[in-house]
Design a protein around this motif. Structure first.
Motif, PDB file in Angstrom:
ATOM      1  N   VAL A 414       0.851  -1.183   0.000  1.00 22.83           N
ATOM      2  CA  VAL A 414       0.000   0.000   0.000  1.00 22.83           C
ATOM      3  C   VAL A 414       0.890   1.238   0.000  1.00 22.83           C
ATOM      4  O   VAL A 414       1.986   1.235   0.577  1.00 22.83           O
ATOM      5  CB  VAL A 414      -0.960   0.017   1.215  1.00 22.83           C
ATOM      6  CG1 VAL A 414      -0.191   0.106   2.523  1.00 22.83           C
ATOM      7  CG2 VAL A 414      -1.977   1.139   1.103  1.00 22.83           C
ATOM      8  N   THR A 415       0.424   2.249  -0.680  1.00 17.84           N
ATOM      9  CA  THR A 415       1.119   3.536  -0.702  1.00 17.84           C
ATOM     10  C   THR A 415       0.220   4.584  -0.064  1.00 17.84           C
ATOM     11  O   THR A 415      -0.964   4.672  -0.397  1.00 17.84           O
ATOM     12  CB  THR A 415       1.453   3.956  -2.144  1.00 17.84           C
ATOM     13  OG1 THR A 415       2.274   2.969  -2.739  1.00 17.84           O
ATOM     14  CG2 THR A 415       2.190   5.281  -2.160  1.00 17.84           C
ATOM     15  N   SER A 416       0.760   5.330   0.871  1.00 16.35           N
ATOM     16  CA  SER A 416       0.053   6.454   1.478  1.00 16.35           C
ATOM     17  C   SER A 416       0.620   7.727   0.889  1.00 16.35           C
ATOM     18  O   SER A 416       1.808   8.017   1.064  1.00 16.35           O
ATOM     19  CB  SER A 416       0.231   6.442   2.999  1.00 16.35           C
ATOM     20  OG  SER A 416      -0.297   7.613   3.576  1.00 16.35           O
ATOM     21  N   GLU A 417      -0.210   8.452   0.172  1.00 20.02           N
ATOM     22  CA  GLU A 417       0.290   9.659  -0.482  1.00 20.02           C
ATOM     23  C   GLU A 417      -0.717  10.789  -0.365  1.00 20.02           C
ATOM     24  O   GLU A 417      -1.923  10.574  -0.481  1.00 20.02           O
ATOM     25  CB  GLU A 417       0.606   9.368  -1.953  1.00 20.02           C
ATOM     26  CG  GLU A 417      -0.508   8.697  -2.725  1.00 20.02           C
ATOM     27  CD  GLU A 417      -0.045   8.170  -4.078  1.00 20.02           C
ATOM     28  OE1 GLU A 417       1.077   7.621  -4.155  1.00 20.02           O
ATOM     29  OE2 GLU A 417      -0.803   8.308  -5.056  1.00 20.02           O
ATOM     30  N   ASP A 418      -0.219  11.962  -0.095  1.00 16.27           N
ATOM     31  CA  ASP A 418      -1.064  13.145  -0.114  1.00 16.27           C
ATOM     32  C   ASP A 418      -0.998  13.732  -1.508  1.00 16.27           C
ATOM     33  O   ASP A 418       0.083  14.083  -2.004  1.00 16.27           O
ATOM     34  CB  ASP A 418      -0.597  14.162   0.936  1.00 16.27           C
ATOM     35  CG  ASP A 418      -1.399  14.059   2.212  1.00 16.27           C
ATOM     36  OD1 ASP A 418      -2.179  14.971   2.486  1.00 16.27           O
ATOM     37  OD2 ASP A 418      -1.250  13.023   2.906  1.00 16.27           O
ATOM     38  N   ALA A 419      -2.182  13.824  -2.139  1.00 17.13           N
ATOM     39  CA  ALA A 419      -2.251  14.264  -3.529  1.00 17.13           C
ATOM     40  C   ALA A 419      -3.148  15.483  -3.640  1.00 17.13           C
ATOM     41  O   ALA A 419      -4.194  15.573  -2.983  1.00 17.13           O
ATOM     42  CB  ALA A 419      -2.805  13.141  -4.406  1.00 17.13           C
ATOM     43  N   LEU A 420      -2.757  16.423  -4.471  1.00 19.17           N
ATOM     44  CA  LEU A 420      -3.542  17.642  -4.676  1.00 19.17           C
ATOM     45  C   LEU A 420      -4.795  17.335  -5.481  1.00 19.17           C
ATOM     46  O   LEU A 420      -4.833  16.416  -6.304  1.00 19.17           O
ATOM     47  CB  LEU A 420      -2.709  18.693  -5.405  1.00 19.17           C
ATOM     48  CG  LEU A 420      -1.513  19.272  -4.638  1.00 19.17           C
ATOM     49  CD1 LEU A 420      -0.769  20.276  -5.510  1.00 19.17           C
ATOM     50  CD2 LEU A 420      -1.964  19.934  -3.337  1.00 19.17           C
ATOM     51  N   ALA A 421      -5.844  18.140  -5.240  1.00 17.55           N
ATOM     52  CA  ALA A 421      -7.108  18.015  -5.961  1.00 17.55           C
ATOM     53  C   ALA A 421      -7.459  19.353  -6.594  1.00 17.55           C
ATOM     54  O   ALA A 421      -6.972  20.416  -6.172  1.00 17.55           O
ATOM     55  CB  ALA A 421      -8.214  17.565  -5.010  1.00 17.55           C
ATOM     56  N   ASP A 422      -8.322  19.296  -7.591  1.00 13.53           N
ATOM     57  CA  ASP A 422      -8.784  20.520  -8.243  1.00 13.53           C
ATOM     58  C   ASP A 422      -9.763  21.244  -7.325  1.00 13.53           C
ATOM     59  O   ASP A 422     -10.722  20.648  -6.832  1.00 13.53           O
ATOM     60  CB  ASP A 422      -9.456  20.177  -9.569  1.00 13.53           C
ATOM     61  CG  ASP A 422      -9.925  21.410 -10.299  1.00 13.53           C
ATOM     62  OD1 ASP A 422      -9.100  22.079 -10.925  1.00 13.53           O
ATOM     63  OD2 ASP A 422     -11.147  21.702 -10.228  1.00 13.53           O
ATOM     64  N   ALA A 423      -9.555  22.529  -7.110  1.00 10.97           N
ATOM     65  CA  ALA A 423     -10.359  23.275  -6.141  1.00 10.97           C
ATOM     66  C   ALA A 423     -11.798  23.449  -6.604  1.00 10.97           C
ATOM     67  O   ALA A 423     -12.700  23.625  -5.770  1.00 10.97           O
ATOM     68  CB  ALA A 423      -9.728  24.640  -5.881  1.00 10.97           C
ATOM     69  N   VAL A 424     -12.059  23.426  -7.892  1.00 10.32           N
ATOM     70  CA  VAL A 424     -13.413  23.647  -8.406  1.00 10.32           C
ATOM     71  C   VAL A 424     -14.205  22.344  -8.462  1.00 10.32           C
ATOM     72  O   VAL A 424     -15.311  22.244  -7.931  1.00 10.32           O
ATOM     73  CB  VAL A 424     -13.369  24.303  -9.803  1.00 10.32           C
ATOM     74  CG1 VAL A 424     -14.786  24.456 -10.361  1.00 10.32           C
ATOM     75  CG2 VAL A 424     -12.674  25.651  -9.724  1.00 10.32           C
ATOM     76  N   SER A 425     -13.621  21.328  -9.076  1.00  7.36           N
ATOM     77  CA  SER A 425     -14.342  20.066  -9.252  1.00  7.36           C
ATOM     78  C   SER A 425     -14.209  19.137  -8.057  1.00  7.36           C
ATOM     79  O   SER A 425     -15.041  18.255  -7.851  1.00  7.36           O
ATOM     80  CB  SER A 425     -13.838  19.340 -10.502  1.00  7.36           C
ATOM     81  OG  SER A 425     -12.502  18.890 -10.317  1.00  7.36           O
ATOM     82  N   GLY A 426     -13.161  19.323  -7.259  1.00  6.74           N
ATOM     83  CA  GLY A 426     -12.906  18.425  -6.134  1.00  6.74           C
ATOM     84  C   GLY A 426     -12.281  17.108  -6.540  1.00  6.74           C
ATOM     85  O   GLY A 426     -12.035  16.253  -5.687  1.00  6.74           O
ATOM     86  N   GLN A 427     -11.985  16.912  -7.816  1.00  9.20           N
ATOM     87  CA  GLN A 427     -11.403  15.662  -8.288  1.00  9.20           C
ATOM     88  C   GLN A 427      -9.905  15.636  -7.999  1.00  9.20           C
ATOM     89  O   GLN A 427      -9.198  16.636  -8.177  1.00  9.20           O
ATOM     90  CB  GLN A 427     -11.635  15.503  -9.797  1.00  9.20           C
ATOM     91  CG  GLN A 427     -13.100  15.481 -10.209  1.00  9.20           C
ATOM     92  CD  GLN A 427     -13.800  14.206  -9.764  1.00  9.20           C
ATOM     93  OE1 GLN A 427     -13.159  13.183  -9.518  1.00  9.20           O
ATOM     94  NE2 GLN A 427     -15.126  14.266  -9.670  1.00  9.20           N
ATOM     95  N   ILE A 428      -9.419  14.478  -7.555  1.00 10.53           N
ATOM     96  CA  ILE A 428      -7.984  14.300  -7.368  1.00 10.53           C
ATOM     97  C   ILE A 428      -7.301  14.430  -8.731  1.00 10.53           C
ATOM     98  O   ILE A 428      -7.761  13.876  -9.726  1.00 10.53           O
ATOM     99  CB  ILE A 428      -7.672  12.936  -6.737  1.00 10.53           C
ATOM    100  CG1 ILE A 428      -8.291  12.857  -5.330  1.00 10.53           C
ATOM    101  CG2 ILE A 428      -6.170  12.692  -6.659  1.00 10.53           C
ATOM    102  CD1 ILE A 428      -8.152  11.498  -4.674  1.00 10.53           C
TER     103      ILE A 428
END
Length: 764
Positions: A414-428
């Protein structure tokens, strides 16, 4: 280390007051609800054959608490997954945190770590993904149910025959096997949910004989697509928790001789869904998550089951292989924003901890703001190979016995990663724009030998003893290749930690069956689940390894067939003593969770099941459970969040739960039957944390839900059309809730609102 519990600990505890069992008679369950249609002249439910003891017995002749739900019952009740049938089983609790995140418990034995209930598909154990917090129990795999012969739920520890992770019990899902007949089945359903969208499913099965009396095949395909009912108010999106699943099975049955059978099965299920978590402080079925939280799962399960009957003995080999690739996410935006303060600026920017200047503070705030919105994203895979070989006696003799061996080789990544998301759509954002990444590898090797024998000194008495010896080793390793100094996560090279243990489990059972309508039994049995090792940044060495936990179950019960088999009544009372409980701890900065051992608990319970046929065509099923699950010793570890004290109630375990169902079928013409069914279940209140003084303790209110189905069926075939309403009174049935210090952390998951639909099925 070696763990051995002695028989001396059982002593007088088997003397649970039989009178207490009788009090449960006011309760009742579908334990025997409708097997295959009875043979002509036999309208009882007592002919359901189960194989829980690794040999054929009926439910009423099996000296244990067991619920058997046949395929007909599952179809009539509209059951498609474990959350649907859990309400029929006394003491079976599902903490449903959304797709792929279901925690299964029986009799109040619920905790983080390895599973406390063994789940088997055609006798192949399946495992949840371990994740970064060694919590396989929280992600139990759950395959769609269609073309099922029966489900057996064995309540109480099944350590000798079923081994580790069955300390609360075991669930066996047994499929219909290929036959030497041409047959098929198709089922379809459309539905709509209050405040949500449209949904449907289509199931199909075809059975084909290939070589007469030698080879047959059975193929199943299904597709499920449901719009959500949760609205995200932060992103202004409706029905975000949609769910899609596509799956199937191919089964081959090879019978080259009359005494040898080989069943080969390959199945898959692909799931694409979004988290169904919502925030009660925002509104019912409303979410304020800044990120749309996806869940994907590609599961494959392969098995080869061979049975060779050699006169007085039968040899059984069960080979299984599970491969599961999954990814889930959690909104990390609010946690990151909690660092947006002057104190954290001082500790992060200035080595001496001095206050930030206005320029430093502005730059620091800009940095924190650039990290959101973000999600903790957990892609991973599970590969699990199991092999069991056993030899059992056949026929009737003074001694029935089973001996065998079991081997498991499980690899989790398993990989634990903090990933940015789009502020408008909320999609990773894909490809992922990462803030942080950590890799974890979890390996479990397990070996066991076991045996169980039942002696019949006279025809009405059986005495059983069982023993299992186990030996396991767990290795956890990991490294961090993208550092995040804000939370103290420095880059690190690969490190590994080991944990190993061996020991034994015991079972004793005595049963008396004075006649065909009465059985009384008493049991003392053990259960355990493996310990392990944490791979957590900055964790002190003494907290790296954690041990197995174990329990003794002391139980008395009775099974009664009354009123010329018009009433079947099963009662049980038990006490469970649980030691060295695996519990969840958290690092001092709140960033990482880990496993530890602390405290002990005692669980006392009463169960009752009843099956009644008051008149022709009408079947009533009732069930009830009372549980008193409390700590008996303080959780002494000072690293455990909200450490409990003796007397605290175990979280998420209600005192009372029960269900009732009524099913009516009556001919209206020579070719047409009328069908109606009503199911009602009640779940009492519980709490999310141990300590009443815990500021983050959430009360989970009790609820009652009712489902109804009405339709018509063709008398000559399994064909029907039905109108159904689930959650008739639109109850807000929360089954999981939690809160922390982070903003918007109060979250919940629940059953769907009122759902109305039409179901059609046809067999040919």
């Amino acid at each position: 280390m070696t763990y051995r519990s002695t028989i001396d600990t059982a002593r007088a505890r088997l003397a649970l007051c039989p009178a207490a069992i009788a009090l449960a008679g006011v309760l009742a369950s579908p334990a025997q609800a409708q097997s295959e249609k009875p043979a002509s002249g036999d309208d009882s439910a007592n002919a359901i054959v189960v194989t829980a003891l690794r040999r054929d017995t009926t439910v009423q002749d099996t000296p244990m608490a067991i619920t058997a739900l046949t395929g007909e019952t599952l179809t009539n009740a509209g059951v498609t997954n474990i959350t649907d049938y859990a309400k029929f089983v006394p003491g079976l609790n599902i903490t449903d945190s959304g797709p792929g995140q279901r925690r299964v418990s029986l009799r109040g034995v619920r905790a983080s770590g390895e599973a406390t209930v063994g789940v088997y598909y055609d006798d192949v154990p399946i495992t949840g993904s371990v994740g970064v917090s060694s919590d396989a129990a929280g992600r139990t795999a759950d395959l769609t149910l269609f073309d099922v012969d029966r489900i057996e739920v064995l309540r109480g520890p099944q350590g000798t025959l079923y081994g580790a992770s069955s300390m609360g019990g075991a669930i066996r899902v047994l499929y219909n096997k290929p036959t030497q007949e041409y047959e098929g089945k198709i089922e379809g359903q459309v539905q709509t949910t209050k405040g949500g969208g449209f949904g449907y499913f289509v199931n199909g099965m075809v059975n084909v004989p290939i070589v007469k009396d030698v080879l047959a095949a059975r193929a199943i395909l299904y597709r499920r697509d449901f719009d959500g009912y949760i609205d995200n108010t932060y992103l202004n999106k409706k029905n975000v928790n949609d769910y899609k699943a596509t799956g199937g099975r191919l089964m081959l049955r090879f019978t080259p001789t009359s005494n040898f059978t080989l069943d080969l099965t390959g199945q898959f299920e692909n799931t694409d869904a979004v988290s169904s978590t919502w925030n009660p402080e925002v509104g019912t079925y409303k979410s304020a998550a800044q990120v749309i939280l996806p869940y994907t799962d590609k599961s494959q399960l392969y098995s080869a089951n061979a049975v060779w009957e050699l006169g007085p003995v039968a040899i059984t080999s069960i080979t299984g292989y599970q491969h599961r690739k999954s990814a889930y996410a959690a909104d990390d935006s609010y946690y990151i924003a909690s660092y947006r303060n002057t104190d954290d600026c001082a500790s992060y920017v200035n080595s001496d901890g001095s206050a930030c200047s206005s320029g430093q503070l502005s730059d620091y705030y800009d940095y924190i703001d650039s990290l959101g919105p973000a999600a903790i994203y957990y892609p991973g895979s599970t590969r699990d190979f199991t092999q069991e070989l056993r030899v059992s006696s056949t026929g009737e003799s003074a001694i029935d016995w089973t001996i065998g061996g079991f081997y498991q080789n499980r690899d989790n990544t398993v990989t634990s990663e903090d990933a940015l998301a789009d502020a408008v759509s909320g999609q990773i954002i894909f490809p992922n724009e990462l803030i942080y990444r950590r890799h974890i590898y979890d390996k479990l090797r397990q070996f066991a030998v076991f045996g169980e024998a039942t002696w019949h000194p006279v025809s009405t008495v059986s005495l059983t003893a069982g023993l299992r010896y186990f030996d396991y080793k767990k290795t956890v390793s990991g490294y961090t290749d993208i550092a995040w100094e804000l939370i103290g996560a420095s880059a690190s090279s690969l490190t590994s930690v080991d944990s190993s243990e061996d020991g034994s489990l015991l079972k004793f059972n005595a049963a008396w069956e004075p006649n065909a309508n009465v059985m009384v039994y008493a049991t003392a049995s053990q259960g355990f689940r493996p310990g392990g090792a944490n791979q957590v940044i900055g964790l002190s060495s003494e907290l790296v390894a954690y041990k197995s936990d174990s329990l003794w179950n002391y139980e008395v019960g009775t099974k009664l067939n009354l009123l010329d088999n018009l009433l079947t009544l099963n009662l049980a009372a038990y006490q469970i003593d649980w030691d060295n409980i695996q519990v969840r701890g958290r690092t001092t900065n709140g960033a990482y969770s880990f496993m530890s051992n602390a405290g002990a608990a005692r669980i006392r319970g009463l169960e009752a099941e009843a099956f009644v046929k008051p008149l022709q065509g009408l079947t009533l099923n009732l069930s009830g459970t009372y549980l008193d699950a409390k700590l008996t010793r303080d959780q002494v570890s000072d690293v455990v969040v909200a450490a409990g004290k003796a007397g605290d109630r175990l979280p998420y375990i209600p005192h009372f739960s029960g269900s009732a169902s009524a099913e009516y079928r009556q001919p209206v013409s020579d070719s047409l039957d009328f069908f109606a069914r009503l199911d009602v279940n009640y779940v009492g209140s519980s709490y999310s944390e141990l300590r009443p003084t815990n500021a983050y303790r959430v009360k989970i209110d009790d609820y009652a839900m009712a489902n109804a189905r009405i339709g018509v069926e063709l008398s000559a075939s399994d064909t029907g059309i039905y109108l159904f309403v689930n959650n008739i009174f639109d109850a807000t049935a929360i089954n999981y809730a939690a809160r922390s210090s982070t903003a918007n952390s109060y979250s919940a998951t629940s059953a769907a609102p009122r759902t109305i639909g039409i179901n059609l099925r046809h067999a040919f």
